[in-house]
Write a protein that holds these residues in place. Structure first.
Motif, mmCIF file in Angstrom:
data_model
loop_
_atom_site.group_PDB
_atom_site.id
_atom_site.type_symbol
_atom_site.label_atom_id
_atom_site.label_comp_id
_atom_site.label_asym_id
_atom_site.label_seq_id
_atom_site.Cartn_x
_atom_site.Cartn_y
_atom_site.Cartn_z
ATOM 1 N N ASP A 38 5.467 -7.055 -12.169
ATOM 2 C CA ASP A 38 4.725 -8.288 -11.866
ATOM 3 C C ASP A 38 4.249 -8.274 -10.409
ATOM 4 O O ASP A 38 3.102 -8.571 -10.112
ATOM 5 C CB ASP A 38 5.632 -9.514 -12.085
ATOM 6 C CG ASP A 38 6.072 -9.663 -13.537
ATOM 7 O OD1 ASP A 38 5.281 -9.294 -14.435
ATOM 8 O OD2 ASP A 38 7.208 -10.130 -13.770
ATOM 9 N N VAL A 39 5.174 -7.960 -9.491
ATOM 10 C CA VAL A 39 4.827 -7.997 -8.063
ATOM 11 C C VAL A 39 5.271 -6.705 -7.381
ATOM 12 O O VAL A 39 6.432 -6.296 -7.511
ATOM 13 C CB VAL A 39 5.498 -9.207 -7.347
ATOM 14 C CG1 VAL A 39 5.117 -9.237 -5.873
ATOM 15 C CG2 VAL A 39 5.113 -10.518 -8.018
ATOM 16 N N ALA A 40 4.354 -6.094 -6.639
ATOM 17 C CA ALA A 40 4.692 -4.920 -5.822
ATOM 18 C C ALA A 40 4.750 -5.361 -4.368
ATOM 19 O O ALA A 40 3.930 -6.179 -3.925
ATOM 20 C CB ALA A 40 3.639 -3.838 -5.994
ATOM 21 N N ILE A 41 5.719 -4.828 -3.647
ATOM 22 C CA ILE A 41 5.866 -5.197 -2.233
ATOM 23 C C ILE A 41 5.858 -3.932 -1.390
ATOM 24 O O ILE A 41 6.592 -2.978 -1.676
ATOM 25 C CB ILE A 41 7.183 -5.980 -2.006
ATOM 26 C CG1 ILE A 41 7.160 -7.272 -2.833
ATOM 27 C CG2 ILE A 41 7.388 -6.275 -0.521
ATOM 28 C CD1 ILE A 41 8.467 -8.055 -2.809
ATOM 29 N N ILE A 42 5.030 -3.948 -0.338
ATOM 30 C CA ILE A 42 4.977 -2.804 0.575
ATOM 31 C C ILE A 42 5.630 -3.241 1.889
ATOM 32 O O ILE A 42 5.158 -4.171 2.545
ATOM 33 C CB ILE A 42 3.523 -2.365 0.852
ATOM 34 C CG1 ILE A 42 2.765 -2.136 -0.473
ATOM 35 C CG2 ILE A 42 3.501 -1.096 1.690
ATOM 36 C CD1 ILE A 42 1.286 -1.839 -0.288
ATOM 37 N N GLY A 43 6.707 -2.572 2.278
ATOM 38 C CA GLY A 43 7.386 -2.900 3.526
ATOM 39 C C GLY A 43 8.748 -3.499 3.268
ATOM 40 O O GLY A 43 8.868 -4.547 2.612
ATOM 41 N N GLY A 44 9.790 -2.824 3.768
ATOM 42 C CA GLY A 44 11.160 -3.278 3.523
ATOM 43 C C GLY A 44 11.844 -3.799 4.758
ATOM 44 O O GLY A 44 12.955 -3.385 5.097
ATOM 45 N N GLY A 45 11.184 -4.719 5.462
ATOM 46 C CA GLY A 45 11.842 -5.488 6.523
ATOM 47 C C GLY A 45 12.309 -6.809 5.915
ATOM 48 O O GLY A 45 12.405 -6.960 4.689
ATOM 49 N N TYR A 46 12.601 -7.788 6.796
ATOM 50 C CA TYR A 46 13.084 -9.085 6.289
ATOM 51 C C TYR A 46 12.062 -9.727 5.329
ATOM 52 O O TYR A 46 12.434 -10.274 4.292
ATOM 53 C CB TYR A 46 13.322 -10.065 7.441
ATOM 54 C CG TYR A 46 14.365 -9.689 8.466
ATOM 55 C CD1 TYR A 46 15.585 -9.127 8.102
ATOM 56 C CD2 TYR A 46 14.132 -9.944 9.821
ATOM 57 C CE1 TYR A 46 16.544 -8.826 9.065
ATOM 58 C CE2 TYR A 46 15.084 -9.648 10.790
ATOM 59 C CZ TYR A 46 16.287 -9.083 10.413
ATOM 60 O OH TYR A 46 17.225 -8.797 11.376
ATOM 61 N N THR A 47 10.770 -9.679 5.707
ATOM 62 C CA THR A 47 9.756 -10.364 4.882
ATOM 63 C C THR A 47 9.758 -9.800 3.464
ATOM 64 O O THR A 47 9.869 -10.540 2.482
ATOM 65 C CB THR A 47 8.342 -10.174 5.489
ATOM 66 O OG1 THR A 47 8.342 -10.606 6.846
ATOM 67 C CG2 THR A 47 7.297 -10.977 4.715
#
Ligand SMILES: Cc1cc2nc3c(=O)[nH]c(=O)nc-3n(C[C@H](O)[C@H](O)[C@H](O)COP(=O)(O)OP(=O)(O)OC[C@H]3O[C@@H](n4cnc5c(N)ncnc54)[C@H](O)[C@@H]3O)c2cc1C
Length: 432
Positions: A38-47
Motif C-alpha cells: 500500500d505504502v512505500a517509504i524511502i528513508g529510515g530516520g525518525y520520519t
C-alpha cells in the motif's frame, strides 16, 4: 551483526559516542526482489520509521528502504535536544503567519514532545532522557528579546516552563562567563538519539512493516495510479509513497532537492568531566544565539557533547576534534586540552524559512523533511501524522503543508555555492 563500535557510516564522518553506547544494533536485510504494498517509504530516520510503524499498526502494508543502516542519517547522530515549539521563536512566527497559526504550531510541537516521550515509555526504549534546556545569548544586546521570549511563552502560549535568567544566573548554571543571559526551559530535555532510533526500528519491524537496510532508491516515478521505486536489486510498486530522505536526498527527486539543503554539522564527546563539576551543573542541554548555533549538553556519564562547527560543502574538516576543542575552549577556557574521545558529523536538512518541508511532490507521493535542526521531536511526530493522513484519521499535517517554503535560489547548479556564500556571511557576522 556488525560491531557498532567500528561501523563507519558511508554518508557521514566519524564513529559517534552514541554508537559506542547504544547497545545492540540489529542488522536488517537488504531488499532483493520485487514487492507490492500500500505504502512505500524511502528513508529510515525518525520520519520514515514512525510512518512505517503507525501504518503497519493500522493494518496498512508498508515497505521501507534505507540506503545505509538505520541511524546513519541525522536521526542517529544529532545533538539530542528536544527543544520547545518550532525552530523560530513563536513571536517571530506570529509576525509571519499570525497568532492563531503560530499558536497552533506551538501546540502541535508540544504534542510532538509528549508523543516522543510517551512512545519511548510505551515501548520500553531507554532513551537516557535528561530534563532541562537553556537558550543563551552570546550578545548583551539580546537581553530584551530573551526576557520577552519567556514572558510571551507564559502569557500568550500557555507555557509556564520557560524562565528568564540574568547574567549571573546564566553564568552560574553554565559554569562559563561567555554568555550574557538566557531562558531556562524546564518543560523539555535531551535524549540519546540512536537508542531511540534503534528502538523505533525494532518496534516498526515488530508491528509488521517490512524494513530493509543498505537499499538505496535509485529512482521514483508515478504512472497508471501506482508509484514505482527502483533499487539496485529490486523494485517496489505501491499505491502511495513517502520520501523521508531529509538532507540526504541528493538527486532522487528534484522538488525536494531544491527545497531541502544539507548543512553538515559536527559533534565531539569529551572524556567524562569529573574534575569540572561546575560545567552545566544542572545537566541541562544548551543552545546559543549564534546563527551557526553552538549546542552542547552533559551526557548521563558526565561527558560534554559539543556541537557547533558547520560546513556548507560536502568536504569534511580534516580534524573534527581539533575544531570542536577550539570551540569548547572559547566557552570553557579550562577545557582547552580536554580529551575528545569521539567526533562525528551528519547532515542537517534545512529550508529557506527554517520551517519543515511537507509537500505532495507528485500524485500519491509526499515528501517530508527539512526540520532545520529542530527535528528530533518534530520528525517523529510528522511520521506519525503522515500515517494518520493516509489512514484518514487526522489532518494535522496540513498545518505544515500550508507553510510557505520557497526553493533555494540558484537552480540545481548554483544553489550550493550561493548557500555557501550566504551562510558563510552569517557565520562571519556571529563573530563580530
Ligand atoms: C549533527 C546534527 C545535530 C542535530 N541536532 C539536533 C538537535 O539537537 N535537536 C533537534 O531537534 N534536531 C537536531 N538535528 C536534526 C534532526 O536530527 C533531524 O531533523 C531529524 O533526525 C530528521 O529525521 P529524518 O528521518 O527526517 O531524516 P534522517 O534521519 O536524516 O533520515 C533520512 C534517511 O534517508 C536515507 N536516504 C536518503 N536517500 C535515500 C535513498 N535514495 N534511498 C534510501 N534511503 C535514503 C538516509 O540514508 C537517511 O538515513 C541534528 C542533526 C544533525 C545532523
Amino acid at each position: 551483526m556488525t560491531s557498532q563500535e567500528t561501523w563507519q557510516s558511508p554518508i557521514a564522518p566519524g564513529i559517534s559516542w552514541y554508537q559506542a553506547t547504544a547497545g545492540e544494533r540489529p542488522v536488517y536485510p537488504a531488499l532483493d526482489g520485487s514487492r507490492t504494498c500500500d505504502v512505500a517509504i524511502i528513508g529510515g530516520g525518525y520520519t520514515g520509521l514512525q510512518a512505517a510503524y503507525n501504518l503497519a499498526k493500522a493494518g496498512v502494508s508498508v515497505v521501507l528502504i534505507e540506503a545505509c543502516r538505520f541511524g546513519d542519517g541525522a536521526s542517529g547522530r544529532n545533538g539530542g535536544q528536544l527543544g520547545t515549539g518550532q525552530r523560530s521563536w513563536p513571536e517571530e512566527l506570529e509576525e509571519q503567519i499570525g497568532y492563531e497559526r503560530s499558536k497552533a504550531l506551538f501546540d502541535l510541537a508540544e504534542g510532538a514532545k509528549r508523543h516522543l516521550l510517551d512512545f519511548a515509555t510505551e515501548h520500553q526504549i531507554d532513551i537516557d532522557f535528561m530534563p532541562g534546556q537553556m537558550n543563551v545569548a552570546h550578545k548583551a544586546s539580546y537581553e530584551r528579546a530573551y526576557r520577552d521570549n519567556a514572558e510571551i511563552a507564559a502569557t500568550r502560549y500557555d507555557y509556564p516552563h520557560a524562565q528568564f535568567m540574568d547574567k549571573a544566573e546564566t553564568q552560574e548554571r553554565l559554569g562559563s562567563r561567555r554568555y550574557f543571559c538566557g531562558v531556562r526551559d524546564t518543560g523539555t530535555g535531551h535524549i540519546h538519539p540512536l537508542k531511540l532510533l534503534i528502538g523505533l526500528a525494532r518496534v516498526a519491524s515488530n508491528a509488521g512493516a517490512e524494513v530493509y537496510e543498505m537499499t538505496k532508491a535509485t529512482s521514483i516515478r508515478q504512472g497508471g495510479g501506482k508509484v514505482t521505486i527502483d533499487t539496485p536489486r529490486g523494485q517496489i510498486v505501491a499505491d502511495k509513497a513517502l520520501i523521508a530522505c531529509n538532507g540526504y536526498i541528493e538527486n532522487l527527486e528534484p522538488v525536494t532537492a531544491s527545497h531541502v539543503m544539507p548543512i553538515r554539522s559536527f559533534i565531539g564527546a569529551t572524556a567524562p568531566l569529573s574534575d569540572h563539576p561546575g560545567v552545566i551543573s544542572g545537566g541541562e542541554a544548551v543552545a546559543d544565539s549564534r546563527f551557526v548555533v553552538r549546542y552542547f549538553r552533559k551526557s548521563k556519564d558526565g561527558r560534554l557533547l559539543f556541537g557547533g562547527r558547520e560546513a556548507y560543502t560536502s568536504d569534511n574538516p580534516r580534524d573534527i576534534s581539533q575544531h570542536i576543542r577550539r570551540q569548547i575552549a572559547e566557552i570553557y577556557p579550562e577545557l582547552d586540552n580536554v580529551e575528545i574521545t569521539h567526533a562525528w558529523g551528519g547532515s542537517v536538512g534545512i529550508t529557506m524559512p527554517r520551517q519543515p518541508f511537507v509537500r505532495e511532490v507528485m500524485p500519491g507521493v509526499t515528501s517530508i523533511g527539512g526540520y532545520s535542526g529542530h527535528g528530533v521531536m518534530l520528525s517523529n511526530y510528522c511520521g506519525r501524522l503522515y500515517a494518520e493522513t493516509v489512514i484518514g484519521r487526522s489532518g494535522d499535517l496540513d498545518l505544515f503543508k500550508s507553510l510557505k517554503v520557497p526553493p533555494f535560489p540558484g537552480g540545481s547548479a548554483a544553489r550550493a555555492p550561493l548557500l555557501f556564500l550566504a551562510l558563510s556571511w552569517f557565520a562571519l557576522r556571529d563573530k563580530f
